[in-house]
Design an enzyme around this catalytic site. Structure first.
Site, short mmCIF file in Angstrom:
data_model
loop_
_atom_site.label_atom_id
_atom_site.label_comp_id
_atom_site.label_asym_id
_atom_site.label_seq_id
_atom_site.Cartn_x
_atom_site.Cartn_y
_atom_site.Cartn_z
N ASN A 1 0.64 -3.10 -7.57
CA ASN A 1 -0.12 -2.10 -6.84
C ASN A 1 0.15 -0.76 -7.54
OD1 ASN A 1 -1.46 -0.56 -4.79
ND2 ASN A 1 -1.04 -2.21 -3.35
N CYS B 1 0.84 -1.20 0.00
CA CYS B 1 0.00 0.00 0.00
C CYS B 1 0.87 1.25 0.00
CB CYS B 1 -0.92 0.03 1.20
SG CYS B 1 -1.87 1.57 1.25
O1 RRO Z 1 -6.29 2.34 0.55
C1 RRO Z 1 -5.39 2.81 -0.14
O2 RRO Z 1 -5.03 4.00 -0.04
C2 RRO Z 1 -4.67 1.99 -1.12
C3 RRO Z 1 -4.23 0.71 -0.89
BR1 RRO Z 1 -4.58 -0.23 0.66
C4 RRO Z 1 -3.47 0.04 -1.86
O3 RRO Z 1 -3.00 -1.12 -1.73
N1 RRO Z 1 -3.20 0.71 -3.01
C5 RRO Z 1 -3.66 1.96 -3.24
O4 RRO Z 1 -3.39 2.53 -4.31
N2 RRO Z 1 -4.40 2.59 -2.28
#
Ligand code: RRO
Length: 328
Positions: free
Chosen positions: A215, A154
């Site tokens: 991601n 993330c």
């Molecule tokens: O929730 C987020 O801000 C987020 C997550 Br967990 C992720 O894995 N990838 C992203 O772009 N945003």
């Protein structure tokens, strides 16, 4: 069949009505870590959240499987608004992991996901090794959880990224979780590294059953009039078509470096985009941001993939996986 010869009148002709092999539709089914997906288009985290939020506009059952947004131990409201801004070729998000927490997920989100009748992969994000252990142990014992995906990637929570940018930390975390996880363990990788193959191999050696990448790519958008970040969380993660070439390249590198299945994602909006990932080595693909413009993107992709397979004489999507030809 040849025409009946003139003069042969009384002979009984038994017509073979069984389907001819060439008339059979090619198969889109794939298997990953023993899980059978009816088609290789998975709902990826992002706008699809935990499914319930979008069920009135998106046919979630058209996806081959559903990967949840990441669940944390405690409930999280997410980062300050704005959490998402548009860029010329995609979205920059700093959602900051909004979710109901482990208890809320099990009580509120999972019961709905079970009704979909497709494999459910639950993504988890801890801020420490202990939190990851708690999440994996609780989630994996729930009925109908096909796999757990460990999000070490993330971009909007500092602790989450720490694991995924370091091959040794990734190895240690995944080894520990693998021993405590009775269902297949997927690892979601970050593109914000110099060499994805090194982290991918570390996850495989630690016992990961599959890799999911990429991601979002870390970015910053600035409001020049106010000279302030456009996002409440300051930096964010870029998704959408702009990141696709980066994602395809990284899927190719990870697939060459590893033997476990790779699930590819990043900017897929059409069948040709998805095919790039398959040809690069992905066994399934994830679609997230594209549902904003095209809520029925899953069925559109499946139709497009089927027509490609027919056109190229393939009997299964798996025949396309890793077929990139590079002339020397
Ligand atoms: O929730 C987020 O801000 C987020 C997550 Br967990 C992720 O894995 N990838 C992203 O772009 N945003």
């Amino acid at each position: 069949m040849r025409d009946q010869e003139p003069g042969i009148k009384d002979q009984t002709i038994v017509q073979d009505r069984s389907p001819k092999p060439e008339a059979r539709s090619p198969s889109l089914a794939v298997e990953i870590a023993g899980i059978r997906f009816a088609n290789p288009v998975l709902a990826a985290p992002g706008p699809l959240g935990f499914g319930r939020e979008v069920q009135s506009v998106v046919d979630l059952r058209a996806f081959g499987g559903f990967v949840t947004k990441s669940v944390t131990v405690e409930p999280r409201a997410g980062n300050p608004y704005p959490q998402v801004v548009q860029t010329p070729s995609g979205w920059l998000n700093s959602l900051g992991l909004p979710n109901h927490g482990l208890g809320g997920f099990i009580a509120k989100d999972l019961p709905f996901l079970r009704t979909l009748g497709i494999p459910i992969i639950v993504s988890v994000a801890g801020e420490s090794v202990d939190e990851f252990v708690t999440l994996v142990e609780w989630v994996a014992r729930e009925a109908d959880v096909a796999a757990v995906e460990v999000n070490v990637a993330c971009p909007n929570v500092h602790a989450g990224l720490v694991f995924g940018v370091d091959a040794n930390l990734t190895y240690e975390l995944i080894s520990l979780l693998r021993a405590r996880c009775p269902v297949p363990l997927f690892v979601k990788l970050t593109p914000n590294v110099t060499d994805i193959a090194v982290v991918a191999r570390a996850a495989q050696e630690a016992g990961a059953d599959a890799l999911a990448l990429i991601n979002t790519i870390a970015g910053l958008a600035i409001d020049v009039e106010r000279r302030q970040p456009k996002l409440g969380g300051v930096t964010g993660g870029l998704s959408g078509p702009a990141i696709r070439p980066v994602a395809v390249r990284m899927v190719w590198e990870a697939a060459r470096a590893c033997t476990i299945p790779v699930i590819g994602m990043g900017g897929i909006t059409g069948a040709d985009d998805a095919l790039e990932f398959f040809i690069a080595g992905a066994r399934a693909v994830g679609v997230g941001s594209a549902v904003i413009d095209t809520p029925n993107v899953a069925s559109q992709l499946c139709e497009g993939l089927t027509s490609y397979l027919v056109r190229h004489g393939f009997s299964s999507i798996t025949d396309v996986v890793g077929t990139l030809e590079i002339s020397s």
